[in-house]
Scaffold this motif. Structure first.
Motif, PDB file in Angstrom:
ATOM      1  N   GLU A 152       0.805  -0.975   0.128  1.00 14.92           N
ATOM      2  CA  GLU A 152       0.049   0.109   0.025  1.00 14.92           C
ATOM      3  C   GLU A 152       0.849   1.121   0.012  1.00 14.92           C
ATOM      4  N   VAL A 153       0.206   2.329  -0.184  1.00 14.53           N
ATOM      5  CA  VAL A 153       1.000   3.761  -0.060  1.00 14.53           C
ATOM      6  C   VAL A 153       0.654   4.312   1.167  1.00 14.53           C
ATOM      7  N   THR A 154       1.459   4.770   2.135  1.00 11.97           N
ATOM      8  CA  THR A 154       1.068   5.207   3.375  1.00 11.97           C
ATOM      9  C   THR A 154       0.682   6.623   3.162  1.00 11.97           C
ATOM     10  N   PRO A 155      -0.255   7.194   4.176  1.00 13.32           N
ATOM     11  CA  PRO A 155      -0.702   8.689   3.973  1.00 13.32           C
ATOM     12  C   PRO A 155       0.306   9.537   3.615  1.00 13.32           C
ATOM     13  N   ASP A 156       1.556   9.566   3.980  1.00 17.48           N
ATOM     14  CA  ASP A 156       2.436  10.546   3.393  1.00 17.48           C
ATOM     15  C   ASP A 156       3.235  10.124   1.898  1.00 17.48           C
ATOM     16  N   GLY A 157       2.672   9.145   1.370  1.00 22.49           N
ATOM     17  CA  GLY A 157       3.046   9.018  -0.067  1.00 22.49           C
ATOM     18  C   GLY A 157       4.162   7.995  -0.249  1.00 22.49           C
TER      19      GLY A 157
ATOM     20  N   GLN B 175      -4.908  11.015   1.787  1.00 22.25           N
ATOM     21  CA  GLN B 175      -4.163  11.096   0.816  1.00 22.25           C
ATOM     22  C   GLN B 175      -2.729  11.807   0.908  1.00 22.25           C
ATOM     23  N   PRO B 176      -1.775  11.164   0.093  1.00 29.73           N
ATOM     24  CA  PRO B 176      -0.607  12.201  -0.064  1.00 29.73           C
ATOM     25  C   PRO B 176      -0.953  13.755  -0.107  1.00 29.73           C
ATOM     26  N   ASP B 177       0.022  14.241   0.343  1.00 31.26           N
ATOM     27  CA  ASP B 177       0.066  15.832   0.550  1.00 31.26           C
ATOM     28  C   ASP B 177      -0.145  16.615  -0.905  1.00 31.26           C
ATOM     29  N   ALA B 178      -1.134  17.390  -1.035  1.00 30.00           N
ATOM     30  CA  ALA B 178      -1.404  18.302  -2.300  1.00 30.00           C
ATOM     31  C   ALA B 178      -0.177  19.148  -2.397  1.00 30.00           C
ATOM     32  N   TRP B 179       0.345  19.836  -1.027  1.00 28.35           N
ATOM     33  CA  TRP B 179       1.429  20.678  -1.128  1.00 28.35           C
ATOM     34  C   TRP B 179       2.675  19.979  -0.888  1.00 28.35           C
TER      35      TRP B 179
ATOM     36  N   ALA C  70      -8.192   5.398  -4.240  1.00 26.37           N
ATOM     37  CA  ALA C  70      -8.490   6.886  -3.641  1.00 26.37           C
ATOM     38  C   ALA C  70      -9.463   6.802  -2.867  1.00 26.37           C
ATOM     39  N   ALA C  71      -9.136   7.817  -2.011  1.00 30.30           N
ATOM     40  CA  ALA C  71     -10.287   8.203  -0.836  1.00 30.30           C
ATOM     41  C   ALA C  71     -11.642   8.645  -1.224  1.00 30.30           C
ATOM     42  N   PRO C  72     -12.538   8.269  -0.692  1.00 27.17           N
ATOM     43  CA  PRO C  72     -13.947   8.329  -1.288  1.00 27.17           C
ATOM     44  C   PRO C  72     -14.334   9.814  -0.979  1.00 27.17           C
ATOM     45  N   ALA C  73     -15.456  10.192  -1.687  1.00 35.78           N
ATOM     46  CA  ALA C  73     -15.702  11.867  -1.707  1.00 35.78           C
ATOM     47  C   ALA C  73     -16.305  12.138  -0.021  1.00 35.78           C
ATOM     48  N   THR C  74     -16.626  10.959   0.797  1.00 34.72           N
ATOM     49  CA  THR C  74     -17.048  11.112   2.318  1.00 34.72           C
ATOM     50  C   THR C  74     -16.142  10.365   2.902  1.00 34.72           C
ATOM     51  N   ALA C  75     -16.049  10.729   4.327  1.00 34.99           N
ATOM     52  CA  ALA C  75     -15.574   9.792   5.221  1.00 34.99           C
ATOM     53  C   ALA C  75     -16.428   9.608   6.271  1.00 34.99           C
ATOM     54  N   THR C  76     -16.542   8.600   7.234  1.00 35.07           N
ATOM     55  CA  THR C  76     -17.053   8.540   8.413  1.00 35.07           C
ATOM     56  C   THR C  76     -16.548   9.217   9.169  1.00 35.07           C
TER      57      THR C  76
END
Length: 645
Positions: A304-309, A622-626, A337-343
């Motif tokens: 998998e890909v970790t949240p930091d990419g 998701q990976p950081d957009a910035w 990909a993360a869904p449009a919503t999250a719980t």
């Protein structure tokens, strides 16, 4: 360790603590039953399939209210895992030895090992998923069939509230391929297959199997780490391209034969560089790295890909010569990909508040009319985005927008301490450039964010400098404020044009959807120029756009002069002025948030309030957009300032 035969129904001697109470001794630690890794999924009704958790394996020994939590190596970690103890202490008046996994669950319902490590240190809510029962009331069950052990475990645990930290790990018989595919599609690590009739042998046997969800793609080789002895190649440093920049994706050090290592090293030595081609690399990786021209491509499998990419569990598969390095990008399947919503579970929010030492009064109070967003929901939201938000807010002077009556109609701005504020929101004093003393507020951790939620804070606004360096800004912001008659397409085009002009003078920038109606174009700076220089540059920049494109831009904040045009608000760049913090919620209907995006994806958004708290929480995983924002080193020089005058 060799398998050990265990006798059935052997009971421990009970002890009497009083004339009316019989107690069994605390069960002793046993060697864990371990899984063998396989790529073949077994079939048949004699196999039970469970989720593969990404956490800490643990045995829990119970004797009434006495609990000991054992790690895989037999160490006592009861203190470290104290947050899971309450339901275990009331589980039985007898004794039990339970096998399971301690996990942290992210906003998408997946177990998250990185979050678990943070949670242990912070005392955040964790869950113990129990999947085997080795002993009950002194009776040794390890020789019984697994299906019987699990039935007795289910009876012991009973029905559990989903928010309870103690849970039963359910299983499904047969349907192996369908279960595995569903786990992989949901972003989970894989499945565990166990023979229904297997005994618990405390060894690694083929009766328990683990099957991982594996992903595979190409990566650019941007460097390598050498072996300590002999200077050979120990691992490859990998990356993919994003917006023309090589982004670090981790290292791979397995899957090579010795001949492969030597052959690849010979190719790398011909491509040596003094500096990395990556946009940024973690410091601990860079210290021992040798850099190469990013020309070679490797194919790698990973889980998998970790949240930091970065990649988790990568393995080298081979070199690819049929694809140019500059064509290699991160492939994200729809299921990844993360869904449009999250719980955002309010129960988790309440637990987090308690874990960080903040009491939420009225946690079920609805904070946004016509939504399900409560105080507890907001606490869960800030926990889910804290990793990405805190670098933008910690140790920066703050202004807070607070709600008074829950309908968003009566909000007020707060810059100074008021009675009754939680301690996690700090109060202090600094001296401005003018020589005047100023009282300020700041936070430095998740507790501060949750304390804001308790105070009905709906917006966090930050200075452009740290409180320790109040005279030297770390960033400047161009806030595009459109006339009411203009659409979001006009705002997006304006942001792209501003980016182009900034690039022309030598400055990189990043876009922020404000959560309102505009876009902020944010420029990070090395803190060398003072506030007067930064504000002067921003004013000159706004006036340059107003002169060169007067039909679209105005540098005067007057509403009358703004008709049909956009005001480029440079006033947010003075000392003491603030701007909305990335990832902050907004005091607007729908619970919208200020969310960082990339320049490439900006044209796809329909409004500046595209993310509510649920979508923003999913986005934060998701990976950081910035990517690279905190690594770029750019200075507002006199040459750049003159370029816009």
């Amino acid at each position: 360790m060799p398998a050990v035969e265990v006798a059935h129904s052997k009971k421990r001697t009970r002890r009497r603590d009083s004339e009316s109470t019989l107690r069994y001794p605390l069960p002793a630690f046993r060697q864990f039953q371990l899984c063998k890794l396989t790529e073949d999924i077994p079939v048949g009704a004699d196999w039970l399939f469970e989720m593969k958790f990404d956490g800490y394996r643990a045995q829990v020994a119970v004797s009434g209210a006495d609990i000991v939590v054992y790690t895989r190596n037999g160490h006592d970690w009861t203190r470290q895992f104290k947050v899971i103890l309450p339901p275990l202490q009331s589980l039985t008046k007898g004794s039990a030895l339970i096998d399971g996994e301690i996990v942290a669950v992210d906003s998408q319902g997946r177990t998250n090992f990185s979050m678990l490590k943070t949670g242990i240190a912070a005392g955040m809510p964790l869950k113990f998923y129990a999947f085997d029962l080795l002993e009950l009331n002194g009776e040794d069950l390890s020789g019984r069939p697994l299906i019987e052990r699990k039935e007795r475990l289910a009876d012991l645990l009973g029905d559990r509230d989903p928010n309870d930290s103690l849970q039963f790990s359910t299983h499904i018989a047969d349907n192996s391929k369908k279960i595995f595919d569903a786990m992989c599609a949901g972003g989970h690590e894989g499945v565990i297959a166990k023979r229904a009739d297997s005994r618990y042998l405390g060894d690694r046997t083929a009766a328990w199997l683990k099957i991982k969800c594996i992903k595979r793609q190409e990566f650019v080789i941007g460097g390598y780490r050498s072996s300590d002895p002999g200077g050979g190649m120990a691992s490859l440093i990998l990356g993919t391209y994003e917006n023309g920049k090589l982004i670090y994706r981790g290292r791979v050090g397995t899957g090579f034969t010795e001949a492969m290592r030597n052959k690849i090293l010979a190719q790398l030595e011909k491509r040596r560089l003094d500096r990395p081609a990556f946009a940024s690399v973690p410091r601990d990786i860079a210290r021992r790295a040798r850099w190469v021209k990013p020309e070679l491509v490797a194919e790698v499998t990973y889980s998998e890909v970790t949240p930091d990419g970065s990649l988790r569990h990568p393995s080298f598969e081979g070199m690819r010569e049929d694809k140019r390095a500059d064509q290699v990008v991160m492939e994200v399947a729809k299921s990844e990909a993360a869904p449009a919503t999250a719980t955002l579970d309010p129960g988790i929010g309440k637990g987090i508040a308690g874990a960080v030492g903040v009491t939420l009064s009225h946690p079920d109070k609805v904070m946004y009319p016509d939504t399900v967003v409560t105080k507890a929901t907001l606490a869960a939201y800030y926990a889910s985005v804290a990793e990405k938000m805190l670098p933008h807010i910690e140790d920066r002077p703050l202004s807070l927008v607070r709600d008074t009556n829950g309908d968003l109609q009566k909000t007020f701005f707060q810059k100074h301490k008021l009675p009754g504020m939680p301690k996690a929101i700090h109060d202090g004093q600094l001296e401005k450039m003018s020589g005047k003393e100023s009282r300020i507020l700041w936070i430095d951790d998740l507790a501060g964010l949750v304390a804001g939620v308790q105070m009905n804070v709906l917006e966090f606004h930050v200075w452009g400098s740290l409180r320790q360096q109040p005279d030297l800004p770390h960033r400047m912001i161009f806030d595009i404020d459109p006339d009411e008659g203009l659409g979001f397409e006009d705002v997006k085009q304006a942001a792209l044009d501003i980016r182009g002009v900034l690039e022309a003078v030598g400055l990189q920038s990043w876009p922020l959807l404000s959560g309102g109606k505009g876009i902020h174009v944010v420029v990070p700076l090395v803190p060398q120029a003072d506030w007067e220089a930064v504000k002067g540059f921003c004013q000159d920049f706004a006036e340059l756009l107003a002169r060169t494109d007067p039909s679209r831009f105005v540098a005067n904040m007057s509403k009358a002069r703004r008709k049909g045009r956009m005001f480029l608000d440079y006033l947010r760049n003075g000392q003491g002025a603030t701007a909305i913090c990335p990832w902050s919620t907004r005091a607007r209907s729908g619970a919208s948030c200020a969310v960082p995006v990339t320049w490439d994806e900006l044209p796809t958004f329909k409004s500046a309030s595209a993310f509510d708290v649920f979508a923003a929480a999913a986005r934060a995983q998701q990976p950081d957009a910035w990517e690279g924002y905190f690594y770029v080193e750019q200075v507002l020089t006199e040459r750049i300032r003159k370029a816009v005058r």
